[in-house]
Design an enzyme around this catalytic site. Structure first.
Site, PDB file in Angstrom:
ATOM      1  N   ASP A  24       0.877  -0.975   0.183  1.00 30.96           N
ATOM      2  CA  ASP A  24      -0.003  -0.179   0.099  1.00 30.96           C
ATOM      3  C   ASP A  24       0.739   1.475  -0.161  1.00 30.96           C
ATOM      4  O   ASP A  24       0.595   2.495   1.019  1.00 30.96           O
ATOM      5  CB  ASP A  24      -0.686  -0.034   1.194  1.00 30.96           C
ATOM      6  CG  ASP A  24      -1.981  -1.578   0.838  1.00 30.96           C
ATOM      7  OD1 ASP A  24      -2.272  -2.090  -0.183  1.00 30.96           O
ATOM      8  OD2 ASP A  24      -2.606  -1.135   2.555  1.00 30.96           O
ATOM      9  N   LYS A 129      -6.788  -5.350  -3.466  1.00 31.12           N
ATOM     10  CA  LYS A 129      -7.889  -5.648  -1.574  1.00 31.12           C
ATOM     11  C   LYS A 129      -8.233  -4.602  -1.861  1.00 31.12           C
ATOM     12  O   LYS A 129      -8.085  -3.106  -1.049  1.00 31.12           O
ATOM     13  CB  LYS A 129      -6.286  -5.712  -1.073  1.00 31.12           C
ATOM     14  CG  LYS A 129      -5.730  -5.078  -0.306  1.00 31.12           C
ATOM     15  CD  LYS A 129      -4.144  -5.086   0.666  1.00 31.12           C
ATOM     16  CE  LYS A 129      -3.693  -3.887   1.016  1.00 31.12           C
ATOM     17  NZ  LYS A 129      -4.090  -3.761   1.944  1.00 31.12           N
ATOM     18  N   CYS A 162      -2.251  -2.321   7.678  1.00 30.03           N
ATOM     19  CA  CYS A 162      -1.762  -2.809   6.344  1.00 30.03           C
ATOM     20  C   CYS A 162      -0.755  -4.193   6.920  1.00 30.03           C
ATOM     21  O   CYS A 162      -0.960  -5.537   6.363  1.00 30.03           O
ATOM     22  CB  CYS A 162      -2.393  -2.578   5.576  1.00 30.03           C
ATOM     23  SG  CYS A 162      -3.593  -1.185   5.103  1.00 30.03           S
TER      24      CYS A 162
HETATM   25  N1  TIU Z   1      -2.888   0.633   3.852  1.00 32.79           N
HETATM   26  C1  TIU Z   1      -3.161   1.111   5.242  1.00 32.79           C
HETATM   27  O1  TIU Z   1      -2.732   0.881   6.168  1.00 32.79           O
HETATM   28  N2  TIU Z   1      -4.233   1.539   5.724  1.00 32.79           N
HETATM   29  C2  TIU Z   1      -4.783   2.193   6.362  1.00 32.79           C
HETATM   30  O2  TIU Z   1      -6.346   2.778   6.416  1.00 32.79           O
HETATM   31  N3  TIU Z   1      -3.755   2.896   7.160  1.00 32.79           N
HETATM   32  C3  TIU Z   1      -4.120   3.964   8.407  1.00 32.79           C
HETATM   33  O3  TIU Z   1      -3.441   3.799   9.327  1.00 32.79           O
HETATM   34  N4  TIU Z   1      -5.239   3.978   8.420  1.00 32.79           N
END
Ligand code: TIU
Length: 237
Positions: A24, A129, A162
């Protein structure tokens, strides 16, 4: 076999059975105007992950080892977005609403894309995802098993969201994960440290924690580490 200095003890992997996970690294989490900022976060905190992760990406690419990028996001019609995820909290913009980088966390929007420094190249898997974990509602496990991957080097954001969900899912499926501390990041430094400590506690209950330098040190002929000065003598000129 390759052995990397790590907590709580060295991480050993067979280079024929390892993959790099880049979780991500999207503009929506790393840049102003995206989903991360809509939640009230200082997104600049994640930028330190880019340079070390680029070096690890260069390493995997130079060795011909597999790289898998993930992206959190949703279909444009939002049919895969649970109301519980859409409606929770009080963000300045909700998932699917229009921001400066397009619709937040929607596939195809500029913000959903990976930051240019870490952009995928041809031949690398890009996995979309809908959730936090990379195994939930995806074919990641199939992709890994089809290639005989048993060991994962894990980078990405955010450490306690994530990344944490993904390494816990990986652990329960029998994969061994080395999480690189400097290639993972959080909006909350204390959560970053706590999550890393939780991974490696109790004899690597979730996985191992190391650094990009420790990984590069373990690989013969790896690309140079950050700040390494190579003299003319060393390169034989
Ligand atoms: N990719 C991921 O960690 N999504 C989130 O929403 N992370 C946050 O820390 N908000």
């Amino acid at each position: 076999m390759i052995t990397v200095t790590a907590d709580p003890f060295p991480f050993t992997f067979d280079p024929d059975h390892v993959a790099l996970l880049c979780i991500d690294f999207q503009r929506d989490f790393m840049e102003a105007g995206g989903f991360g900022e809509s939640l009230g976060n200082d997104v600049s905190r994640l930028r330190t992950t880019i340079e070390p992760t680029k070096r690890v990406l260069d390493l995997f690419r130079s060795q011909g080892w597999p790289v898998i990028h993930t992206r959190e996001g949703h279909r444009p019609d939002l049919t895969d977005l649970f109301p519980s995820k859409r409606d929770r909290g009080n963000p300045s913009l909700r998932i699917g609403e229009e921001g400066p980088m397009g619709r937040l966390l929607v596939r195809g929007s500029a913000g959903h894309g990976i930051v240019p420094e870490l952009a995928p190249v041809e031949g690398e898997v890009v996995l979309d995802k809908p959730g936090k974990g990379s195994f939930y509602a995806t074919d990641l496990e199939t992709i890994l098993r089809a290639r005989g991957i048993t060991h994962l080097v894990v980078t990405g954001v955010t450490t306690e969201v994530c990344v944490q969900s993904t390494v816990r899912e990986a652990n329960d499926r029998g994969f061994e994960s080395l999480i690189l501390a400097d290639c993972t990041g959080s909006y909350f430094p204390e959560f970053h440290e706590s999550a890393l400590a939780m991974f490696s506690a109790q004899g690597a209950i979730v996985g191992w924690v190391g650094t990009s330098d420790a990984l590069l040190d373990a690989i013969p002929h790896a690309p140079a580490k950050a700040g390494t000065v190579t003299t003319d003598e060393e390169v034989g000129q």
